[in-house]
Design a protein around this motif. Structure first.
Motif, short mmCIF file in Angstrom:
data_model
loop_
_atom_site.label_atom_id
_atom_site.label_comp_id
_atom_site.label_asym_id
_atom_site.label_seq_id
_atom_site.Cartn_x
_atom_site.Cartn_y
_atom_site.Cartn_z
N LYS B 58 0.64 -1.18 -0.10
CA LYS B 58 -0.05 0.03 -0.09
C LYS B 58 1.02 1.10 0.08
CE LYS B 58 -0.71 0.47 4.96
NZ LYS B 58 -1.46 0.59 6.13
N SER B 90 -2.49 0.55 -5.50
CA SER B 90 -3.59 1.47 -5.99
C SER B 90 -3.14 2.36 -7.22
CB SER B 90 -3.79 2.40 -4.67
OG SER B 90 -4.53 1.53 -3.85
N ALA B 259 -6.04 15.11 -2.09
CA ALA B 259 -7.04 13.90 -1.22
C ALA B 259 -6.65 12.66 -1.93
CB ALA B 259 -8.18 14.56 -0.75
N ALA B 260 -6.92 12.66 -3.18
CA ALA B 260 -6.84 11.46 -3.85
C ALA B 260 -5.43 10.70 -3.69
CB ALA B 260 -7.44 11.61 -5.42
N GLU B 262 -3.47 11.17 -1.39
CA GLU B 262 -3.15 10.62 -0.11
C GLU B 262 -4.04 9.31 -0.10
OE1 GLU B 262 -3.84 13.48 2.97
OE2 GLU B 262 -2.90 14.95 1.84
N GLN B 263 -5.38 9.43 -0.42
CA GLN B 263 -6.13 7.95 -0.45
C GLN B 263 -5.43 6.74 -0.99
OE1 GLN B 263 -10.10 7.34 -1.96
NE2 GLN B 263 -10.55 8.20 -0.14
N LEU B 264 -4.45 7.03 -1.93
CA LEU B 264 -3.94 5.80 -2.91
C LEU B 264 -3.11 4.94 -1.73
CD1 LEU B 264 -2.77 7.67 -6.07
CD2 LEU B 264 -4.28 5.93 -5.88
N SER B 266 -3.41 4.42 1.29
CA SER B 266 -4.48 3.81 2.57
C SER B 266 -4.75 2.43 2.42
CB SER B 266 -6.01 4.35 2.63
OG SER B 266 -6.71 4.52 1.29
N ARG B 270 -6.96 0.49 -4.15
CA ARG B 270 -7.71 1.79 -4.66
C ARG B 270 -7.61 1.75 -6.24
NH1 ARG B 270 -10.71 3.52 0.11
NH2 ARG B 270 -9.57 2.24 1.81
N LEU B 272 -8.72 4.80 -8.38
CA LEU B 272 -9.42 6.27 -8.46
C LEU B 272 -9.57 6.65 -9.79
CD1 LEU B 272 -7.70 7.67 -5.17
CD2 LEU B 272 -9.89 6.59 -5.18
N LEU B 280 -15.06 10.59 -3.37
CA LEU B 280 -13.99 11.37 -2.37
C LEU B 280 -14.29 12.94 -2.45
CD1 LEU B 280 -11.42 11.15 -0.99
CD2 LEU B 280 -10.25 11.51 -3.16
N GLU B 283 -17.30 13.62 0.00
CA GLU B 283 -16.75 13.42 1.16
C GLU B 283 -15.95 14.62 1.80
OE1 GLU B 283 -14.78 9.66 1.32
OE2 GLU B 283 -16.49 8.78 0.41
#
Lengths: 285, 285, 285
Positions: B58, B90, B259-260, B262-264, B266, B270, B272, B280, B283
């Protein structure tokens, strides 16, 4: 904010040399590009301008390098045309190290005599480093004999110099056997900036110049451009003359290069070209 | 583990823009590639999959960029085919910023009226950003008139949208002088996503739409796509209409982009794409 | 000083795999280059040699990678010719992972029997990994049957091995149906290093070799090179034989790769080629 340096290199592969110096000067990340032209640079430049807020733009900067000094100058021009208003980042150009090397050489000379009114000769004055050394000597008020194997090229370079430097006292000169004595007559500073393998002067030739005080050879690869000057010479006296070789100048050149990179991040509107790098070098001395 | 982002760009040089955002979003290292195709991506993708243990995967992720949005979609597909079982990282796709920009524009509209059942018009709806804005409006249940200069292209785009979005209420529409009045009639939201230099509507044209509530112009370069809307407009009221310009949407777009990224990191699975980035963005609001 | 690794890859795009491992082994910055040849490497190499002072040179190093192992060997040779005196940086070559994989495979075998005097067979011995595994077995004093589908290629590889390893006990061998029994007769160690998709031995074939102790299959993609050996086998006993698959060897390979990268930065004159990486692997065991 992380310090980001965008390296635009006009050669196919971005120079390792410039990357190492950039890291050692404190850049956090390098975005290195080879094969950069005035065409493809624009959108990459937009990427540097439009990503961070105005107060953070000073943490992004551009370095222009590559073996072709003229291409570097064109790139700087195109990049500056791309900027507008406050939307800009600082830029340094040092293709083939020509600006930092010329600034270091002139700074070395300035340690030993006042350059204003000095009589100077630049051998190999039409090449990228030689031309910029001549430019900086002229900026400091020295009289410059810009010497080339081909007098027409020397004349053309002098004409360009007069456009770049107000009131430049520059004269074309020859390095041929017939013209050499006149070229050297009365010289206090001689800087040799030729291609590797070109010997401009024998030891007897430079020792016969009675007015000579400082002798700088920027060629690092044997044979020396000025016979008897060693690459490691650093204010070394030889027959009463202060001598510098390529490595002797190189330490200061590297110091200037690093200081210039650091200065890029002090504001978002610095333009570190030949003269600005020279000014910075003077402050370092 | 260091956060590594592998940037696959379909253009010859990987975008500076995406690199700056990636660093500012907290990536430790970027591996940036230009000239990436569905052919050469496979072995590079293997390199991302097979180096770190499963529990660390990850911390490696892939970003797909470049100016060609369709090529980006193809690349995502090929990369997903290359993954198998838990051996995956991701991936985010945002060619030319089309997904983050469309998500930001739709999010701006959603601040001012419920999108479910809303009447919306997307001018320049066949381009990469316009098409995705239309897709996301349809996902939210709005009725979408997807407008183009060529009705055939608008029809083709609507057909694709219906395949992408179950129950999409999309209609092709024209931006020609004859068709314009019908295109705009009853519109509550208008998003203009045309090429630079295209003015879709005069001020009189959009002011004559009585139902209009929100007007979004994604063109940053003068002339405006919607006359009278300024690039810096950010919920700016003009004649009773809430207006957004490109820079006004840009702040949110950048926030979504970061934010996208960063979410990668997690999780290692993922994906995206347009809709995931939109979720996203919702949210974040 | 920051640890800088210059990645010279002979493929158009520098391998993601080698980049991830380099970061995980503690490099601070990677300067990654694709499309490197013996021609364009010289000036890039100068950039690595001439930027930092002698006492700091050990913090810059070179990694040679790419899918063409022979091109990597040529690159190493050219880079070493470019160095002179103390002006050098450490270099590792591991094109396609061939050196670290071969070292790991031989190390796995060495855990289960003394290699000096052992009877070994390398199937696919003319490929980059197989050839290096044969070389390292010979270095350790094993008798090596180097097998290929084409006996002429096996003979040529044996001739090269005898030049590389003093007193190498190597014999060419065949993998054809007629020659196979002779190739395997008396073997204690079999390493299969063929291309993906090549099955060298059925389960019956290797089970019929009574002397066999260790069986190593370096192929990760089904079908197995040695039927019945699973990619995840790691000293797994099958019918009394110790088996290793590609993933079972892979953990040690990665450990060797990282240790080699770290060792590059212990001095400025390390040359980590096939044998040096093998020595390092022995120390790790």
């Amino acid at each position: 904010m992380k310090r980001l340096l965008v390296q635009f290199d006009t050669d196919p592969h971005p120079a390792v040399f410039d990357r190492v110096v950039a890291i050692d000067a404190g850049c956090d990340h390098l975005f290195s590009y080879g094969g950069i032209t005035t065409e493809n640079v624009v959108s990459l430049c937009h990427g540097a301008m439009f990503t961070r807020g105005l107060q953070d733009l000073k943490s992004t900067a551009i370095f222009i390098g590559g073996s072709d000094a003229e291409a570097g100058v064109e790139l700087l021009k195109r990049i500056q045309e791309t900027f507008f208003g406050p939307m800009r980042v600082s830029v340094m150009v040092d293709s083939n190290g020509c600006n930092t090397t010329a600034a270091a050489a002139v700074q070395c000379a300035a340690r030993h005599l006042p350059l204003g009114g000095a009589e100077s000769v630049v051998l190999g004055g039409t090449g990228p480093v030689g031309f910029r050394a001549a430019q900086l000597l002229a900026v400091e008020g020295a009289t410059v004999r810009l010497a080339s194997r081909y007098i027409e090229r020397a004349e053309a370079a002098c004409a360009r110099l007069r456009q770049l430097v107000d009131g430049a006292k520059v004269l074309p000169a020859e390095t041929s056997d017939e013209g050499l004595a006149a070229t050297l007559d009365g010289a206090q500073v001689i800087i040799a900036a030729g291609a590797a393998g070109v010997q401009f002067l024998t030891g007897d030739e430079w020792r016969s110049v009675e007015s000579l005080k400082v002798l700088i050879d920027l060629n690092a690869v044997p044979p020396a451009g000025l016979q008897g000057v060693e690459p490691g010479d650093k204010a070394t006296e030889r027959d009463g003359i202060v001598c510098y070789g390529a490595l002797g100048v190189g330490g200061l050149k590297m110091k200037i290069h690093k200081a210039a990179i650091e200065q890029l991040f002090s504001a978002n509107d610095r333009v570190l070209d030949t003269v600005a790098i020279h000014r910075l070098a003077s402050e370092l001395a």
